[in-house]
Motif scaffolding. Structure first.
Motif, short mmCIF file in Angstrom:
data_model
loop_
_atom_site.label_atom_id
_atom_site.label_comp_id
_atom_site.label_asym_id
_atom_site.label_seq_id
_atom_site.Cartn_x
_atom_site.Cartn_y
_atom_site.Cartn_z
N SER A 241 0.99 -1.25 -0.01
CA SER A 241 0.02 0.21 -0.11
C SER A 241 0.99 1.40 -0.12
O SER A 241 0.53 2.20 -0.71
N ALA A 242 1.66 1.29 0.83
CA ALA A 242 2.79 2.42 0.96
C ALA A 242 3.34 2.65 -0.28
O ALA A 242 3.40 3.71 -0.84
N ALA A 243 4.03 1.53 -0.91
CA ALA A 243 4.40 1.88 -2.25
C ALA A 243 3.68 2.32 -3.37
O ALA A 243 4.19 2.93 -4.28
N LEU A 244 2.35 1.96 -3.38
CA LEU A 244 1.18 2.13 -4.37
C LEU A 244 0.91 3.68 -4.08
O LEU A 244 0.52 4.33 -4.94
N LYS A 245 0.55 4.01 -2.78
CA LYS A 245 -0.14 5.32 -2.62
C LYS A 245 0.82 6.27 -3.30
O LYS A 245 1.79 6.80 -3.28
N GLY A 246 -0.04 7.21 -4.08
CA GLY A 246 0.55 8.37 -4.79
C GLY A 246 1.08 7.97 -5.95
O GLY A 246 1.61 8.86 -6.72
N ALA A 247 1.26 6.67 -6.40
CA ALA A 247 2.06 6.48 -7.63
C ALA A 247 1.17 7.08 -8.73
O ALA A 247 -0.01 7.01 -8.77
N GLY A 249 -1.01 7.59 -11.83
CA GLY A 249 -2.01 6.69 -12.45
C GLY A 249 -2.87 6.06 -11.42
O GLY A 249 -4.06 5.43 -11.74
N VAL A 250 -2.39 6.02 -9.98
CA VAL A 250 -3.15 5.20 -8.90
C VAL A 250 -4.13 6.28 -8.40
O VAL A 250 -3.68 7.07 -7.47
N GLU A 251 -5.41 6.28 -8.87
CA GLU A 251 -6.37 7.41 -8.35
C GLU A 251 -7.00 6.87 -7.33
O GLU A 251 -7.36 7.88 -6.12
N ILE A 252 -7.18 5.71 -6.78
CA ILE A 252 -7.56 5.25 -5.49
C ILE A 252 -7.13 3.74 -5.20
O ILE A 252 -6.66 3.08 -5.91
N LEU A 253 -6.98 3.75 -4.05
CA LEU A 253 -6.33 2.40 -3.52
C LEU A 253 -7.15 2.16 -2.14
O LEU A 253 -7.31 3.02 -1.34
N ALA A 254 -7.70 0.88 -2.31
CA ALA A 254 -8.54 0.62 -0.90
C ALA A 254 -8.43 -0.80 -0.56
O ALA A 254 -8.22 -1.86 -1.55
N ARG A 255 -8.40 -1.01 0.58
CA ARG A 255 -8.51 -2.57 1.15
C ARG A 255 -9.78 -3.10 0.80
O ARG A 255 -10.88 -2.48 1.16
N PHE A 256 -9.85 -4.21 0.41
CA PHE A 256 -10.97 -5.08 0.39
C PHE A 256 -10.84 -6.51 0.93
O PHE A 256 -10.24 -7.19 0.27
N GLY A 257 -11.29 -6.66 2.10
CA GLY A 257 -10.70 -7.70 2.79
C GLY A 257 -9.27 -8.15 2.60
O GLY A 257 -8.48 -7.29 3.15
N ALA A 258 -8.65 -9.42 2.31
CA ALA A 258 -7.46 -9.42 2.44
C ALA A 258 -6.66 -9.13 1.17
O ALA A 258 -5.75 -9.62 0.76
N SER A 259 -7.17 -8.28 0.30
CA SER A 259 -6.74 -7.69 -0.98
C SER A 259 -6.64 -6.15 -1.01
O SER A 259 -7.41 -5.44 -0.27
N ILE A 260 -5.89 -5.56 -1.96
CA ILE A 260 -5.94 -4.20 -2.43
C ILE A 260 -6.45 -3.98 -3.83
O ILE A 260 -6.14 -4.66 -4.66
N ARG A 267 -5.09 3.42 -17.83
CA ARG A 267 -4.99 2.21 -17.81
C ARG A 267 -3.55 2.23 -17.86
O ARG A 267 -2.72 1.04 -17.13
N GLU A 268 -2.62 2.78 -18.76
CA GLU A 268 -1.36 2.52 -18.99
C GLU A 268 -0.51 2.95 -17.74
O GLU A 268 0.23 2.02 -17.41
N LYS A 269 -0.95 4.11 -17.22
CA LYS A 269 -0.21 4.49 -16.15
C LYS A 269 -0.40 3.34 -14.93
O LYS A 269 0.48 3.34 -13.97
N LEU A 270 -1.66 3.13 -14.84
CA LEU A 270 -1.90 2.22 -13.64
C LEU A 270 -1.25 0.79 -13.67
O LEU A 270 -0.82 0.51 -12.72
N ALA A 271 -1.07 0.53 -15.06
CA ALA A 271 -0.62 -0.95 -15.28
C ALA A 271 1.01 -0.91 -14.95
O ALA A 271 1.59 -1.75 -14.47
N ALA A 272 1.52 0.45 -15.38
CA ALA A 272 2.75 0.56 -15.10
C ALA A 272 3.06 0.86 -13.50
O ALA A 272 4.30 -0.13 -13.05
N ALA A 273 2.29 1.22 -12.88
CA ALA A 273 2.40 1.53 -11.29
C ALA A 273 2.36 -0.08 -10.67
O ALA A 273 3.28 -0.43 -10.02
N VAL A 274 1.31 -0.74 -11.21
CA VAL A 274 1.33 -2.18 -10.34
C VAL A 274 2.54 -2.98 -11.09
O VAL A 274 2.93 -3.99 -10.21
#
Ligand SMILES: Nc1ncnc2c1ncn2[C@@H]1O[C@H](COP(=O)(O)OP(=O)(O)OP(=O)(O)O)[C@@H](O)[C@H]1O
Ligand SMILES: [Mg+2]
Lengths: 314, 375
Positions: A241-247, A249-260, A267-274
Motif C-alpha cells: 500500500s505504502a509503495a502504491l499510494k500516490g504512484a 496513475g493510482v487514483e484510488i487505493l482501497a483495502r477489500f478484505g485480504a486484498s488491495i 490504464r497505461e499508467k495504472l498498469a505501469a504502477a502495479v
C-alpha cells in the motif's frame, strides 16, 4: 399515464443561509423502479428528499411528484407518499401499537385494527405491541418506522437511510419487501451508504456538494466512469500500500478484505504502477473489472472537481 | 375539509402522552393546591390585634364606651391617642398603625341631639386583607358599644337608623381588594400560567424530539393539529378550576352568588384563550427552554397589570391600556362579578366580547404562523 415518471423535478435548489445545499437538482424516477440515492455525508440527500415530498420549500425549481405539483400540492403528495426520516421520528413515549394507530388515523384509513395488526405481525412484534417505541433497540426502531410509513400503502416510498443500524438478516428482509412492492408498481427512492444495497437498485443518482454528478442504471456506472482496476493479494499488504499510494496513475487505493484494489482512469499508467510491484515475493496481481464500490470510492474522492465527472458521465 | 379522524388521532395521542408524563400531570394538579395553600396561610382572613390610633376631638362616656368596645373586639390594639389631623395622618402614612379612628368634635352632644355625628375610620387598605376584617366588623362593634346608651335616649331616636354614622375611608387602595377577591384572582393566575405553559411546548417538543418531521409528512392540517393538541388540556383546566372552586367554597367560605352557566362560559373561553396563547408561543419558540421563557414573559404582566396584584383603576393609563389586552384582566373582572356580585351573562358582555376577540386573534395568528414545512 403509467410511463409518466413518479418523481419529475427540475432545477431544485435550496440554500440555508448563504450555503447552497442543493444546487439545481434534476430527477426523474419511473414508476415501479427502485432508485438509489447516494452521496457523501452532508451532500444534500435528505434536503432533496424533503423538497420532493413538500417538507421543505425549494428556493428554485419545479416539478411533480405522483403527478402533483411539488410547490403547491404538498398535501396531496403527503397523502400518497410514505416518507421514512433519517432520524427516528416516531413517538418514543407511545407504544408500538399506539404509534401505528396514530399514523393510520392521520391517513384516515379504514380497517385500522386489521392494518395495524398486520403491520405488527409482519414485523414479528406480536408479543411486544405494547412496548414503548423508545425502549426498542436502534434496529427495531428503524423497522418500526418503516412499517409506520408503509401503513397507508403509499404509491411512493421515500426512504432516507432506512437500514442504518439494521442487522444483515433484517436488511435482506427489508430489500425483499421493497422488491415485492416494486413488482406491484410501488416506486422507491432510497438513500443509502451501503454498497450491497446500492447494487440492488435499478438506477442510482449520485450527489455531492448539492450537485448531481451521476445518474445512470446501476450496472453501467463503473463503465461510465471509465475506471480500470487491479487486484493485489498475498504479500505484505501494508508495504505494498505504502509503495502504491500516490504512484502515478493510482487514483484510488482501497483495502477489500485480504486484498488491495487500485483504480484509475488511465490504464497505461495504472498498469505501469502495479508492474513495479509485480516482482515482490508472493504478490499476485490480477486485472479486474471495476465494481460499484470502486466507482463510489472514486466518486467520493473526486467530488471536489465534480464538473469533470459530470461531463464524462453525461 | 377538516377531518375528524385526524383531529382524533392527534387528540388521542396527546391524551396518551399526557397520561404517560406523570410528573407534568402531577405539577398541573399540584400548582393550584399549592398556590391556594400558600395564599391560604399567607392571607390570614381573620386578622386580629392590628395597631390603631385614635384621634380624639371629643371625649365623654359614649366615646369611652366605643373605645373599650373596640379593644374588646380584639380586632385592633389602640397604640396611640392623638389630638390633631396631622399626627393621625402621619401615623397612618408611616404604617405605624393600620387604622386611624377619628371621633369628631361635639360627638357626644350631636349624638344625643340625634344629629348623626360621623365616626371616621381611615383604613390603610394597601394591605386589603388586614383592612377587610375590621371594616367588616366595625358596624357591629359600634352597635354593641352604643346599645346601652341608645336605651337611655328619647324614644324618637330609638328604632330606625342609628343616631351616628360610621364612615370608612379606604386609603391607598380605593378598590379595597379583599381575600374574596384574591381567590377568584388566583383562578385566573393559575390558569394563565399552567395552560399557557403546557401548550407552549406543544409543537416545540415535537420539533426538539424530531417527531415534527414525521407529523408534517402526513396530510394533517394545521387547524387539526391545533384542535387536537389543545383540547386535551381543557380537561386539565377543568380539573384545576374544580379544585379552586371547591377550596373557595369549603376552605375560604367564599359564596358563589352568580350564574353558574355564565361562569362555565367565561371559564371555557378563558381556558381556550390561554391554550391558544401557549400554542402561539410554540409556533415561535425554537426550544422548550425558549418556550418557558416566553411563557414567563407573558405571565408577569398577567399578574401585575391585570388587576390581580394592583387595583386596576389605580394604575396609570398606559398600564391600563396594556391591561385591556391581557386575557386575565377581563377574566378577573368577570369572575369577580359572577362569584361575588351575583352577575349573570348580560352583566359581563362588556368583558366577554374583548376576551373572545383576543381568543380569535391569537388563534388566527397561531394558524398563520404555523409552518407546514421544516424551513
Ligand atoms: N435546517 C437546516 N439549516 C441549516 N443547514 C442545514 C439544514 N438542514 C441541512 N443543512 C445542511 O445542509 C447540508 C446537507 O444536509 P443533508 O442532511 O441534506 O445531507 P445528507 O446528504 O442527507 O447527509 P447524510 O448522509 O449525513 O444524511 C449539510 O451541510 C447540512 O449541514
Ligand atoms: Mg441525510
Amino acid at each position: 399515464m403509467s410511463c409518466e415518471p413518479v418523481i419529475d423535478v427540475r432545477g431544485l435548489t435550496k440554500s440555508f443561509g448563504d450555503k447552497t445545499v442543493v444546487d439545481h437538482f434534476d430527477l426523474k424516477v419511473p414508476r415501479g423502479s427502485i432508485y438509489g440515492f447516494l452521496g457523501p455525508n452532508g451532500s444534500g440527500k435528505t434536503t432533496t428528499i424533503r423538497m420532493v415530498c413538500g417538507l421543505l420549500k425549494p428556493d428554485e425549481g419545479e416539478g411533480t411528484c405522483l403527478g402533483y405539483d411539488v410547490l403547491h400540492e404538498s398535501v396531496k403528495i403527503k397523502s400518497n407518499v410514505g416518507y421514512m426520516t433519517q432520524r427516528f421520528s416516531l413517538y418514543e413515549d407511545l407504544s408500538i401499537r399506539e404509534n401505528l394507530e396514530f399514523f393510520s388515523r392521520l391517513y384516515g384509513l379504514d380497517n385500522m385494527r386489521r392494518r395495524v395488526n398486520d403491520a405488527i405481525a409482519s414485523l414479528g412484534l406480536e408479543g411486544r405491541a405494547r412496548q414503548l417505541a423508545g425502549s426498542l433497540s436502534g434496529g427495531w426502531k428503524q423497522r418500526l418506522a418503516l412499517a409506520a410509513c408503509m401503513i397507508h400503502e403509499p404509491q411512493l416510498l421515500l426512504l432516507d437511510e432506512p437500514t442504518a443500524g439494521v442487522d444483515p438478516k433484517a436488511r435482506r428482509d427489508f430489500w425483499d419487501t421493497i422488491r415485492a412492492y416494486a413488482r406491484e408498481g410501488v416506486t422507491t427512492l432510497v438513500s443509502t451508504h451501503y454498497m450491497d444495497e446500492a447494487v440492488q437498485c435499478d438506477r442510482i443518482a449520485y450527489i455531492a456538494y448539492g450537485k448531481k454528478l451521476l445518474d445512470a442504471p446501476t450496472a453501467e456506472i463503473p463503465a461510465r466512469l471509465g475506471l480500470h482496476a487491479f487486484k493485489i493479494d498475498n504479500g505484505d499488504l501494508e508495504k505494498l500500500s505504502a509503495a502504491l499510494k500516490g504512484a502515478p496513475g493510482v487514483e484510488i487505493l482501497a483495502r477489500f478484505g485480504a486484498s488491495i484494489h487500485v483504480c484509475g482512469k488511465d490504464r497505461e499508467k495504472l498498469a505501469a504502477a502495479v508492474g513495479r510491484i509485480r516482482g515482490e515475493p508472493g504478490v499476485r496481481v490480477t486485472e479486474i473489472e471495476a465494481g460499484l464500490e470502486e466507482a463510489f470510492i472514486y466518486l467520493m474522492t473526486e467530488s471536489d472537481d465534480n464538473f469533470s465527472v459530470e461531463e464524462s458521465a453525461a | 375539509m377538516i377531518s375528524f379522524s385526524r383531529i382524533a388521532a392527534v387528540f388521542i395521542k396527546e391524551l396518551v402522552q399526557m397520561r404517560r408524563d406523570r410528573p407534568t400531570f402531577a405539577i398541573m394538579i399540584m400548582v393550584p393546591v399549592m398556590q391556594l395553600a400558600l395564599f391560604g396561610f399567607a392571607i390570614n382572613t381573620d386578622p386580629r390585634h392590628l395597631p390603631a390610633a385614635v384621634e380624639l376631638r371629643d371625649d365623654g362616656p359614649l366615646t369611652r364606651s366605643f373605645l373599650s368596645s373596640l379593644k374588646q373586639s380584639t380586632y385592633v390594639d389602640i397604640i396611640d391617642i392623638v389630638h390633631s389631623d396631622a399626627e393621625g395622618e402621619e401615623l397612618l402614612r408611616s404604617g405605624k398603625v393600620n387604622f386611624l379612628i377619628v371621633i369628631p368634635e361635639n360627638f357626644e352632644t350631636e349624638f344625643v341631639r340625634g344629629q348623626k355625628p360621623e365616626i371616621l375610620i381611615a383604613a390603610d387598605a394597601s394591605d386589603p386583607v388586614a383592612a377587610g376584617g375590621v371594616v367588616g366588623a366595625i358596624g357591629e362593634i359600634a352597635r354593641r358599644a352604643f346599645a346601652p346608651e341608645l336605651d337611655r335616649l328619647p324614644a324618637k331616636l330609638r328604632g330606625g337608623a342609628p343616631p351616628y354614622n360610621v364612615v370608612i375611608h379606604r386609603q391607598y387602595n380605593p378598590e379595597g381588594v379583599t381575600a374574596f377577591n384574591i381567590v377568584p384572582g388566583l383562578l385566573g393566575v393559575i390558569l394563565t400560567m399552567t395552560m399557557t405553559m403546557i401548550t407552549s411546548i406543544a409543537l416545540t417538543r415535537e420539533r426538539e424530539r424530531g417527531t415534527y418531521e414525521a407529523l408534517l409528512s402526513t396530510p394533517v392540517r394545521p387547524l387539526e393539529i391545533m384542535i387536537g393538541k389543545t383540547t386535551p388540556y381543557i380537561i386539565v383546566g377543568a380539573i384545576q378550576t374544580s379544585i379552586i372552586l371547591l377550596a373557595a367554597r369549603y376552605v375560604f367560605h367564599i359564596p358563589f352568588t352568580g350564574d353558574p352557566a355564565a361562569f362555565l362560559l367565561v371559564i371555557s373561553v378563558f381556558i381556550l384563550t390561554n391554550l391558544m396563547l401557549g400554542y402561539l408561543i410554540s409556533t415561535v419558540a425554537k426550544t422548550q427552554m425558549q418556550a418557558m421563557q416566553m411563557t414567563f414573559f407573558i405571565f408577569l404582566p398577567s399578574i401585575l397589570l391585570s388587576g390581580f396584584m394592583f387595583p386596576f383603576r389605580a394604575m396609570p393609563s398606559w398600564a391600563r391600556a396594556i391591561g385591556e389586552a391581557i386575557p386575565n384582566t377581563h377574566f378577573l373582572r368577570m369572575v369577580r362579578e359572577i362569584m361575588l356580585k351575583g352577575a349573570g351573562l348580560p352583566d359581563i358582555i362588556g368583558d366577554l366580547g374583548p376576551l373572545l376577540l383576543i381568543l380569535l386573534v391569537l388563534a388566527g395568528i397561531a394558524l398563520m404562523r404555523f409552518q407546514r414545512t421544516l424551513d
